[in-house]
Design an enzyme around this catalytic site. Structure first.
Site, PDB file in Angstrom:
ATOM      1  N   ARG A   1      -3.929  21.396 -21.439  1.00 40.44           N
ATOM      2  CA  ARG A   1      -3.969  20.745 -22.748  1.00 40.44           C
ATOM      3  C   ARG A   1      -4.845  19.508 -22.670  1.00 40.44           C
ATOM      4  NH1 ARG A   1      -2.356  21.991 -27.504  1.00 40.44           N
ATOM      5  NH2 ARG A   1      -1.427  19.971 -27.942  1.00 40.44           N
TER       6      ARG A   1
ATOM      7  N   HIS B   1      -9.568  19.033 -10.315  1.00 45.37           N
ATOM      8  CA  HIS B   1     -10.496  19.932 -11.004  1.00 45.37           C
ATOM      9  C   HIS B   1     -11.185  20.807  -9.956  1.00 45.37           C
ATOM     10  CE1 HIS B   1     -13.096  21.238 -14.250  1.00 45.37           C
ATOM     11  NE2 HIS B   1     -14.110  21.130 -13.414  1.00 45.37           N
TER      12      HIS B   1
END
Ligand code: GRF
Length: 206
Positions: free
Chosen positions: A95, A113
């Site tokens: 989100r 990431h």
């Protein structure tokens, strides 16, 4: 390290939660400077929530569906605060965060990431690395700012790309690197922040 002197970390997940578990298992070492005090998911069925519950960690699962982003983030923020959370670790949290949430936790949210940022921000990182002929992939832990995948880099691990790699085969190796990088980097981050009151009366943890 005494339990009360460990930084209290809340982890936000959306799915399987393997990075969350890596953070949690690392926190079981006596010298780890943080504890995973709450796991939050924007999907009550996220498999990671069941893993966290099984490990005795408090959880909060709430679907974001039908809620405005700012309203949902305010509910998450309230849960984090009532659990005494000091740092937020995003671990596969799919989100976008509202600017207000990021501002409230400024300098205290980190993310992992699966690329060597600033290369391949956003989704489908492994497919893009292969399509662009990269020789090296990897992962990055960074501080979260309003811009997606853009905050100051805290740590990176390179992962070689093999001839014949697919997005899945590459993702599997990068994930191994993620699990190691995240806990070490988070530990160093909270220690660095905890040391700041000695240097600055403006510290956020003061
Ligand atoms: C990881 O590759 C992470 O880097 C990315 O989403 C994936 C989440 O996996 N943001 P998991 O839920 O931690 O297993």
């Amino acid at each position: 390290m005494a339990e009360r002197s460990r930084a209290r970390v809340g982890v936000l997940i959306s799915g399987r939660g393997s990075n969350m578990l890596a953070l949690l298992y690392a926190a079981r070492q006596a010298d780890c400077p943080y504890v995973i005090a709450l796991v939050v998911a924007n999907d009550p069925e996220a498999p990671g929530l069941a893993f966290a519950r099984a490990e005795g960690v408090a959880t909060f699962g709430l679907s974001h569906k039908g809620r405005k982003r700012a309203d949902f983030d305010a509910l998450v923020d309230a849960e984090l605060r009532s659990a005494g959370i000091e740092y937020v670790a995003l671990a596969g949290y799919m989100r976008l965060l509202s600017d207000d949430f990021v501002a409230r936790w400024a300098g205290r949210i980190v993310n992992i990431h699966p690329s060597l940022l600033p290369r391949h921000k956003g989704l489908d990182t492994h497919a893009r690395a292969l399509a662009e002929g990269d020789r090296v992939a990897g992962c990055t832990v960074h501080v979260v700012t309003e811009a997606l995948d853009d905050g100051p880099v805290l740590g990176q691990t390179e992962v070689a790309i093999l001839p014949g790699d697919t997005p899945d085969s590459l993702a599997a190796r990068v994930l191994i690197a993620e699990h190691q990088l995240y806990s070490r980097t988070l530990a160093a981050f909270v220690l660095r922040e905890a040391a700041q009151p000695l240097l600055s009366p403006q510290s956020r943890r003061a």
